[in-house]
Every structure is written in C-alpha cells, then in structure tokens.
Motif scaffolding. Sequence first.
Motif, PDB file in Angstrom:
ATOM      1  N   GLN A  29       0.836  -1.205   0.000  1.00 41.22           N
ATOM      2  CA  GLN A  29       0.000   0.000   0.000  1.00 41.22           C
ATOM      3  C   GLN A  29       0.868   1.251   0.000  1.00 41.22           C
ATOM      4  N   VAL A  30       1.896   1.248   0.834  1.00 40.50           N
ATOM      5  CA  VAL A  30       2.800   2.397   0.888  1.00 40.50           C
ATOM      6  C   VAL A  30       3.539   2.550  -0.434  1.00 40.50           C
ATOM      7  N   LEU A  31       4.027   1.454  -0.979  1.00 36.66           N
ATOM      8  CA  LEU A  31       4.760   1.503  -2.244  1.00 36.66           C
ATOM      9  C   LEU A  31       3.871   2.025  -3.365  1.00 36.66           C
ATOM     10  N   GLN A  32       2.616   1.562  -3.409  1.00 38.77           N
ATOM     11  CA  GLN A  32       1.698   2.001  -4.452  1.00 38.77           C
ATOM     12  C   GLN A  32       1.372   3.486  -4.317  1.00 38.77           C
ATOM     13  N   LEU A  33       1.217   3.963  -3.092  1.00 39.86           N
ATOM     14  CA  LEU A  33       0.931   5.372  -2.878  1.00 39.86           C
ATOM     15  C   LEU A  33       2.064   6.251  -3.392  1.00 39.86           C
ATOM     16  N   VAL A  34       3.298   5.854  -3.114  1.00 39.49           N
ATOM     17  CA  VAL A  34       4.448   6.627  -3.600  1.00 39.49           C
ATOM     18  C   VAL A  34       4.483   6.603  -5.128  1.00 39.49           C
ATOM     19  N   ALA A  35       4.190   5.432  -5.704  1.00 40.03           N
ATOM     20  CA  ALA A  35       4.234   5.304  -7.162  1.00 40.03           C
ATOM     21  C   ALA A  35       3.162   6.144  -7.843  1.00 40.03           C
ATOM     22  N   ASP A  36       1.976   6.224  -7.242  1.00 36.84           N
ATOM     23  CA  ASP A  36       0.839   6.891  -7.887  1.00 36.84           C
ATOM     24  C   ASP A  36       0.743   8.379  -7.571  1.00 36.84           C
ATOM     25  N   ALA A  37       1.485   8.854  -6.585  1.00 39.72           N
ATOM     26  CA  ALA A  37       1.340  10.231  -6.118  1.00 39.72           C
ATOM     27  C   ALA A  37       1.709  11.237  -7.206  1.00 39.72           C
ATOM     28  N   GLN A  38       0.889  12.266  -7.345  1.00 44.25           N
ATOM     29  CA  GLN A  38       1.183  13.346  -8.284  1.00 44.25           C
ATOM     30  C   GLN A  38       2.325  14.214  -7.784  1.00 44.25           C
ATOM     31  N   GLU A  39       2.424  14.336  -6.454  1.00 45.03           N
ATOM     32  CA  GLU A  39       3.497  15.083  -5.815  1.00 45.03           C
ATOM     33  C   GLU A  39       4.228  14.147  -4.857  1.00 45.03           C
ATOM     34  N   PRO A  40       5.551  14.325  -4.657  1.00 43.43           N
ATOM     35  CA  PRO A  40       6.291  13.456  -3.739  1.00 43.43           C
ATOM     36  C   PRO A  40       5.660  13.436  -2.348  1.00 43.43           C
ATOM     37  N   MET A  41       5.650  12.258  -1.714  1.00 43.26           N
ATOM     38  CA  MET A  41       5.011  12.098  -0.408  1.00 43.26           C
ATOM     39  C   MET A  41       6.060  11.977   0.690  1.00 43.26           C
TER      40      MET A  41
END
Length: 277
Positions: A29-41
């Motif tokens: 979930q964390v990896l996918q969020l970083v991959a999909d984020a429009q801006e760096p998280m």
Amino acid sequence: MPASSSSRAAPAPVKPQVAGTAAFSKFMQVLQLVADAQEPMNIAALMRATGFPRPTVHRIVAALVAERLLVEQAPGATFALGPRLIQLASRSWGRSELRLAAVDELKRLRDITGETVHLAVPNGTSMVYIEKLESPSAVRMASRIGTSVSLHSTAVGKAYLAALDDSAVKKLLKDLPMPRYTANTPVDPAQLRALIREARERGWAVDNEENEPGICCFGAVIRGAGGVPVAAISVSTLVFRQKEDPLQSYVAPLLESCRVISERIAQTPSISAGDML
C-alpha cells in the motif's frame, strides 16, 4: 423439532491466512501510494493516506529504503521509487510475452500513422499502458508506461469493454468509477453503454477529447485464443493536426495491426487470458 447436535452440519473450516499477508499488504500500500502520487510524499502524507500510525509508517519506509525499493530524496523529506524496483519492473516489461509479440507491429503502426501508439492491458476497472511509442512530431504526450487509465474515458478502455460479453460489461459497470476529466467525458452509465454499443458495431472505439483536452484517440482490441480480449491498442493524435480521413489514416492500419498481433498470440496460452496484470 430441533435437530440434534449430532445431526447438525459441521461448520466450514476457516481458511487460515497466509503468514505475513497483512504486513505485506501494508508494504504494498505504501509503495503504491508513492508510485501513484502526483506530488512526492513524506511520512506525514503517507500517514494520512494509509491511516497507519507514525511508527508503522516509519518501519515500512525504512524497510523499503533498505531494500532500495524506495529512496529518500532528502533526510526527513519525501520518497521516490528506488532503483531496485525500477530494475525489477524493467526486467518484467522487457520480458513481457505480449509486448514482445506486439512491438514490431506497434512500430509499423506508429510509422504508418505518424502518431503516438499505446498498448494497454486490463487491470480490474482500469487499463494499464505497457508500451508507448512516441510520434515523431515534436509535440509529446504526457502518458507513460505503467500509467493506469480509465475504462470509460479512453479509446483502449471502451474498445476493451465493447469486446466483452454483456454479462461481463454489466459486472464491470456496476461499480465502475466514472470521474469527469473534460467536458466530453461520459459520466452517465447509460451514455457509456451507448458508446460501448457503437464501438461494438464499428469494431473500434474513439476518445473524442474525453480523457485529455486536445487529444483524440482511436482504439481496438487484441484477442487471444478463442477470441478473448487480452489487450487494446490506441492511436493518439492532437486534434489540431488530425488528418482529414481518420478512418483511412488511423483506424484501418490500427485494425490491421490488431489482427496481425491477435493471430500471433492466439497460439500462446500464457498471453491468451483476459487479465494480464
């Protein structure tokens, strides 16, 4: 009369969860969020998005960084995909049987039309680009390999839906997200069903500035063994430079490429199933 305890059916055994599944899901979930984020998280953004407590997010991120799946862009700052993940993705992409079977024909289609060509596969309620060949024009499109795109607003999505039988379409449309991207995006299920019928009758689909302003796409499916739709190809052009006869300029070579690739993969069982991801 109530049944005796000896005659009652035994409860179905509870299937044990595979050890580590829950923890692995959190990492993904964390990896996918970083991959999909429009801006760096950063850590705070990941906490908000996941609902995980700070120690959990710190532990997950530290493990992902240690395995080079994430990189920290500055101490205490934001995170990006790491080199190991990119290496793994590159190897998977390079060895994709579907891509290897299609790439020569995709290049021919790009050269004939002079426009950008995408190859996409279904993934749940979206399509994912697994290949993109840019137009030789100086104007480039923002899409990239790995991008997920909506079924309802894209030519590849509607072409795939049109190739499914009615029961499969009904199942997909039941809970299909239909966000509006442009003034032309179909956001009403009845309107989408009508567009699917039109695409089915024609044998190809169109995205008339429905996904991005100023971009028109034509899409058709690739079929595997037994005629199962396994992927879709689109030819994308900028509206201002679209040729006067799109049927001849884009659709005819698109359909021919889909036919050639379909024949090529029909004898390959590993790429003749409907869900490629």
